[in-house]
Design a protein around this motif. Structure first.
Motif, PDB file in Angstrom:
ATOM      1  N   GLY A  25      19.526  -5.578 -17.942  1.00  0.00           N
ATOM      2  CA  GLY A  25      18.103  -5.903 -17.895  1.00  0.00           C
ATOM      3  C   GLY A  25      17.254  -4.678 -18.201  1.00  0.00           C
ATOM      4  N   GLY A  26      17.885  -3.542 -18.456  1.00  0.00           N
ATOM      5  CA  GLY A  26      17.151  -2.353 -18.859  1.00  0.00           C
ATOM      6  C   GLY A  26      16.776  -1.411 -17.733  1.00  0.00           C
ATOM      7  N   PHE A  27      17.311  -1.611 -16.540  1.00  0.00           N
ATOM      8  CA  PHE A  27      16.991  -0.720 -15.423  1.00  0.00           C
ATOM      9  C   PHE A  27      17.872   0.518 -15.480  1.00  0.00           C
ATOM     10  CE2 PHE A  27      15.706  -4.857 -13.626  1.00  0.00           C
ATOM     11  CZ  PHE A  27      14.382  -4.554 -13.369  1.00  0.00           C
ATOM     12  N   SER A  28      17.242   1.676 -15.571  1.00  0.00           N
ATOM     13  CA  SER A  28      17.987   2.934 -15.574  1.00  0.00           C
ATOM     14  C   SER A  28      17.530   3.766 -14.369  1.00  0.00           C
ATOM     15  CB  SER A  28      17.729   3.695 -16.876  1.00  0.00           C
ATOM     16  OG  SER A  28      16.377   4.082 -16.955  1.00  0.00           O
ATOM     17  N   GLY A  29      18.028   4.986 -14.280  1.00  0.00           N
ATOM     18  CA  GLY A  29      17.616   5.868 -13.193  1.00  0.00           C
ATOM     19  C   GLY A  29      16.130   6.180 -13.244  1.00  0.00           C
TER      20      GLY A  29
END
Length: 65
Positions: A25-29
């Protein structure tokens, strides 16, 4: 309360950044870092904090005795 949630989200973002993983879903740090900063800004603005008079009770009434 928002500061505690922000700290947890910062921790999750740090772990994701260390591992180099991305959540589907595109969630990164960096997404978690920005969300944590938003929560800290809301906390500093007074959202989700107790009122000014909370905890004072009736201290004036006791002082007049």
């Amino acid at each position: 309360m928002l500061a505690i949630v922000a700290a947890i989200i910062f921790g999750l973002g740090f772990l994701l950044d260390l591992v180099g993983a991305r959540i589907p879903g595109g969630f990164s740090g960096m997404t978690f870092v920005l969300l944590g900063l938003t929560l800290l800004a809301l906390h500093q603005a007074g959202v989700g904090t107790a009122g000014i008079r909370t905890g004072y009770g009736n201290w004036r009434g006791r002082a007049r005795r």
